[in-house]
Enzyme design. Structure first.
Site, PDB file in Angstrom:
ATOM      1  N   LYS A  58      -5.700  -0.070   5.130  1.00 19.77           N
ATOM      2  CA  LYS A  58      -6.794   0.854   4.842  1.00 19.77           C
ATOM      3  C   LYS A  58      -8.030   0.275   5.521  1.00 19.77           C
ATOM      4  O   LYS A  58      -8.585  -0.732   5.093  1.00 19.77           O
ATOM      5  CB  LYS A  58      -7.012   0.975   3.334  1.00 19.77           C
ATOM      6  N   CYS A  73     -29.109 -41.756  12.495  1.00 19.79           N
ATOM      7  CA  CYS A  73     -29.831 -41.263  11.317  1.00 19.79           C
ATOM      8  C   CYS A  73     -28.929 -41.320  10.096  1.00 19.79           C
ATOM      9  O   CYS A  73     -29.309 -41.782   9.044  1.00 19.79           O
ATOM     10  CB  CYS A  73     -30.303 -39.829  11.545  1.00 19.79           C
TER      11      CYS A  73
HETATM   12  S1  IVH Z   1      -5.253   8.751   5.077  1.00 17.39           S
HETATM   13  C1  IVH Z   1      -5.260  12.747   3.257  1.00 17.39           C
HETATM   14  N1  IVH Z   1      -5.037   6.374   6.139  1.00 17.39           N
HETATM   15  O1  IVH Z   1      -9.852   5.820   3.268  1.00 17.39           O
HETATM   16  C2  IVH Z   1      -5.198  11.298   3.582  1.00 17.39           C
HETATM   17  N2  IVH Z   1      -7.102   7.008   5.169  1.00 17.39           N
HETATM   18  O2  IVH Z   1     -10.593   6.152   0.480  1.00 17.39           O
HETATM   19  C3  IVH Z   1      -6.528  10.684   3.701  1.00 17.39           C
HETATM   20  N3  IVH Z   1      -8.836   5.292   5.330  1.00 17.39           N
HETATM   21  O3  IVH Z   1     -11.046   9.074   3.583  1.00 17.39           O
HETATM   22  C4  IVH Z   1      -6.683   9.666   4.685  1.00 17.39           C
HETATM   23  N4  IVH Z   1      -7.629   3.801   6.402  1.00 17.39           N
HETATM   24  O4  IVH Z   1     -11.573   7.362   5.476  1.00 17.39           O
HETATM   25  C5  IVH Z   1      -5.835   7.255   5.501  1.00 17.39           C
HETATM   26  N5  IVH Z   1      -4.733   4.294   7.116  1.00 17.39           N
HETATM   27  C6  IVH Z   1      -5.516   5.172   6.494  1.00 17.39           C
HETATM   28  C7  IVH Z   1      -6.845   4.877   6.188  1.00 17.39           C
HETATM   29  C8  IVH Z   1      -7.615   5.822   5.504  1.00 17.39           C
HETATM   30  C9  IVH Z   1      -8.810   4.074   5.894  1.00 17.39           C
HETATM   31  C10 IVH Z   1     -10.000   5.877   4.655  1.00 17.39           C
HETATM   32  C11 IVH Z   1     -10.274   7.304   4.982  1.00 17.39           C
HETATM   33  C12 IVH Z   1     -10.190   8.007   3.663  1.00 17.39           C
HETATM   34  C13 IVH Z   1     -10.559   6.896   2.726  1.00 17.39           C
HETATM   35  C14 IVH Z   1     -10.158   7.161   1.315  1.00 17.39           C
END
Ligand code: IVH
Length: 709
Positions: A118, A439
């Site tokens: 993520k 030092c």
């Molecule tokens: S999938 C419908 N994959 O996390 C699915 N999101 O907290 C939504 N994000 O809005 C997104 N890495 O900005 C997805 N590998 C990943 C991600 C990811 C970061 C973010 C994205 C999302 C947020 C949610």
């Protein structure tokens, strides 16, 4: 403001909690800095959700639990399909419960999960028309976003043109890598702007900024691919029917950057156990990644499963975010300490209001040098964003400028050496006491006597203090001139201790050049660099005769470091002469001196990369070896430095970081992220015993470094 983590007791506290969460979320999505760090925000939202479960009739419309997060910045470009958020889980139990509910919804076990990092940035939709990048849109409130097409050309990983003339939308995360963040703050502060608190903020602010006098690069990672209204129907149907993993492969094929290019590529897993194992792997690699992640996203991979699970108004039911503990917290900068190191460098260190990050209480953070403090405009009393991941020393990312009250005080730089009161040489970025290593004689002598340098048993810190205070030693060479009577005259020094110390000093005289060099504490050369230099030059005489150009032949020494090493050696010349006079060895056993340079500048043995292509002999010839974890068996007593020496004696190259170029990873007990990374990269692993057998002929070399057989 509500105390994050506290249980909400009544409707008033609930309303206050909503207000705090909304403010924090608005700042988060608009690129400002929230007063709540991620951890505190998550705890607050969980407390809100708990209260709402008990009081469903009193739920307020603004609650972050019920709507698309990030609704703060409204945009005017409608999204073709809602850009949703993700629900969170915080433990293996919560994750298992989530899969169970998914199974119930879908009607069968999920046997294909996508597992990917993520990424800690901002969601963005990139529209391609017939292969050309035409529009960039932020998530906004999920149904419409802001047009940020002005950023086209500044986002690496989003090519202006795809490899195929398709009309598609790529969704993904825009972020700044750690290096991009450092660069952005340098450029921004040089233009008189306040530094961004962290990479996420920097990406948010940069993406939305128009008409800035400068541009700074960002990076994109795609995690979604969908059709647009005028996508060719056959392609639209194909995209809608494709598994997530196939979409990612397709996006990569179009030339879009995805996690496939990183050390933590998205993978598919077929069971909950496999997902959890991958979650652990990614968590283990987190600290070594060049960009921030705040969790792992787990998705049902198949389009049919996703359809069967469906989506809520805020988040899909077919995906969840497995959150990792926050590595960033906001705390206050209470003071700056100035410590004098063994080479006389005066280094600032931040004293923080204690803050817990991922299970450890952090009280100090590194500050690099006075110029760095000025550049970041840090002030005493500032709220600062502190980052700590893995075993790395915590660092201050930046002050949280909008939390300033006006009572912050400038950081006072020392005018005299805080240790001895002498002047300070401020000609370089890192300030240094004019007395240099004299030092802090105690520190430099203790370091020289240490296990990885001259390894003088019986000469610990207390003994060094005693010797210095008695005036018996004024420099490293003085140690070798100590007499039996002088030592016997010291308190708590009996005959046995004295004889043992004299014997240890006699042994230390035979240490190889690499260790003598290291003991001298030449600035910019630690243990491994000292070994490389010693192996390259073989003798101190040849090293001292080398100019900057010749020193650059040593791998890892560039145009900046070489002249400073030459200058250091010149400064140390009288001390080196005294050590020679005291009978200290100045040669590196087993090393071949470099061939004299030929008139055309080539030295006959030099590889194009500046390293000497001497075919090293031994069982590890040509191999790069990394050691991690605790050694056992025959290797149990070896320090990490001794292990590295052993690797090099056996013809290999030692390294502290695992990469694709690593040939072998020796993984002992308790090995963590390096082992995980080696496994992920499919590298050869060896247990300490296997490795001991491989290099058996080279183990047990005493001072002098010669193998016993
Ligand atoms: S999938 C419908 N994959 O996390 C699915 N999101 O907290 C939504 N994000 O809005 C997104 N890495 O900005 C997805 N590998 C990943 C991600 C990811 C970061 C973010 C994205 C999302 C947020 C949610």
């Amino acid at each position: 403001m509500t105390t994050p983590g506290a249980v909400i007791v009544d409707a008033v506290a609930y309303a206050q909690a909503i207000e705090d969460a909304v403010k924090a979320s608005a700042a988060y999505y608009a690129g400002g800095t929230s007063v709540l760090d991620d951890d505190a925000y998550d705890r607050l939202v969980r407390a809100i959700a708990a209260w709402e479960d008990e009081n469903p009739e009193q739920v307020l419309p603004d609650s972050p639990t019920g709507k698309v997060a990030g609704g703060a910045v409204e945009g005017d470009v409608p999204h073709t399909r809602a850009m949703l958020s993700l629900d969170n889980v915080f433990s293996a139990e919560e994750f298992t419960a989530w899969t169970a509910s998914l199974t119930r919804r879908v009607g069968h076990d999920i046997t294909a999960f996508g597992v990917e990092p993520k990424l800690d940035g901002l969601a963005i939709a990139a529209r391609y028309t017939r292969g050309r990048l035409t529009r960039l849109i932020t998530r906004g409130d999920g149904t419409a976003g802001e047009d940020v097409s002005h950023a086209i050309g500044t986002v690496e990983g989003l090519p202006a043109e795809l490899t195929e003339p398709v009309t598609v939308e790529v969704r993904g995360e825009v972020l700044m890598t750690t290096a991009q963040f450092e660069h952005a703050n340098e450029v921004r502060t040089a233009h008189g702007g306040a530094p961004f608190a962290n990479p996420r903020n920097a990406a948010a602010g940069t993406l939305r900024a128009r008409e800035r006098a400068y541009t700074v690069p960002m990076t994109f990672f795609g995690y979604g691919l969908l059709p647009l209204d005028d996508t060719e129907p056959a392609l639209a149907a194909l995209l809608d029917e494709s598994a997530h993993s196939d979409l990612m492969a397709r996006a990569g094929g179009y030339g879009v950057n995805t996690t496939a290019t990183t050390a933590v590529p998205g993978v598919t897993a077929s069971t909950v156990e496999e997902v959890l194992a991958r979650v652990a792997e990614i968590a283990g690699l987190r600290a070594s990644l060049p960009f921030g992640i705040d969790g792992i996203v787990v998705k049902a991979d198949l389009a049919a499963d996703q359809r069967a699970a469906g989506s809520g108004s805020r988040a899909p039911r077919w995906a969840t975010a497995y959150k990792l503990p926050a590595v960033e917290k906001i705390t206050r900068l209470l003071a700056v300490e100035w410590n004098v190191g063994r080479t006389g460098i005066i280094a600032p260190r931040a004293v923080l209001e204690p803050v817990e990050i991922d299970g450890s209480t952090i009280t100090y953070a590194t500050l690099h040098n006075p110029a760095d403090i000025t550049r970041r405009d840090l002030r005493l009393g500032d709220h600062v964003m502190v980052h700590r991941a893995g075993d790395v020393i915590p660092r201050i990312e930046a002050p949280v400028a909008h939390l300033r009250t006006g009572d912050e005080q400038p950081i006072v730089f020392p005018e005299a050496c805080p240790r001895c009161g002498s002047g300070i040489d401020t000609s370089e970025q890192r300030w240094r006491c004019v007395n240099g290593r004299d030092c802090h004689l105690v520190a430099s002598l203790s370091y020289a006597a240490g296990r990885d340098q001259l390894d003088i048993e019986g000469l610990g810190h207390t003994r060094v203090v005693q010797l210095v205070e008695a005036g018996l030693v004024t420099d490293l060479a003085g140690l070798f001139a100590l007499t039996r009577d002088q030592l016997l005259g010291l308190e708590r020094m009996g005959e046995t201790s004295t004889d043992n110390l004299l014997a240890a000093l006699a042994t230390a005289r035979n240490q190889p050049l690499s260790r003598v060099l290291c003991a001298l504490g030449v600035r910019g050369t630690g243990r491994s660099m000292s070994r490389r230099i010693a192996r390259h030059f073989a003798t101190m005489d040849l090293l001292r005769a080398a100019d900057a150009e010749a020193i650059q032949q040593v791998e890892g020494i560039g145009t900046e470091k070489a002249p400073s090493i030459v200058a250091e050696l010149a400064e140390l010349a009288p001390l080196i002469d005294q050590l020679v006079a005291a009978g200290v060895n100045m040669t590196e056993p087993g090393a071949t001196p470099p061939a004299p340079a030929t008139p055309d500048g080539a030295d006959g043995e030099s590889g194009g990369d500046g390293t000497r292509a001497v075919a090293a002999a031994g069982p590890l010839a040509g191999m790069t070896v990394v050691v991690t974890g605790a050694m056992t068996g025959a290797l149990e007593k070896l320090s990490r430095n001794q292990m590295n020496e052993l690797i090099e004696r056996a013809g290999g190259r030692s390294s502290s970081s695992v990469s694709k170029k690593t040939s072998l990873v020796v993984a002992g007990e308790g090995a963590g992220s390096k082992r995980t990374k080696a496994e992920t990269l499919g590298l050869r692993l060896a247990a300490p015993d296997e490795f001991a057998a491989l290099v058996a002929d080279y183990v047990d070399a005493g001072p002098g470094g010669e193998p016993t057989v």
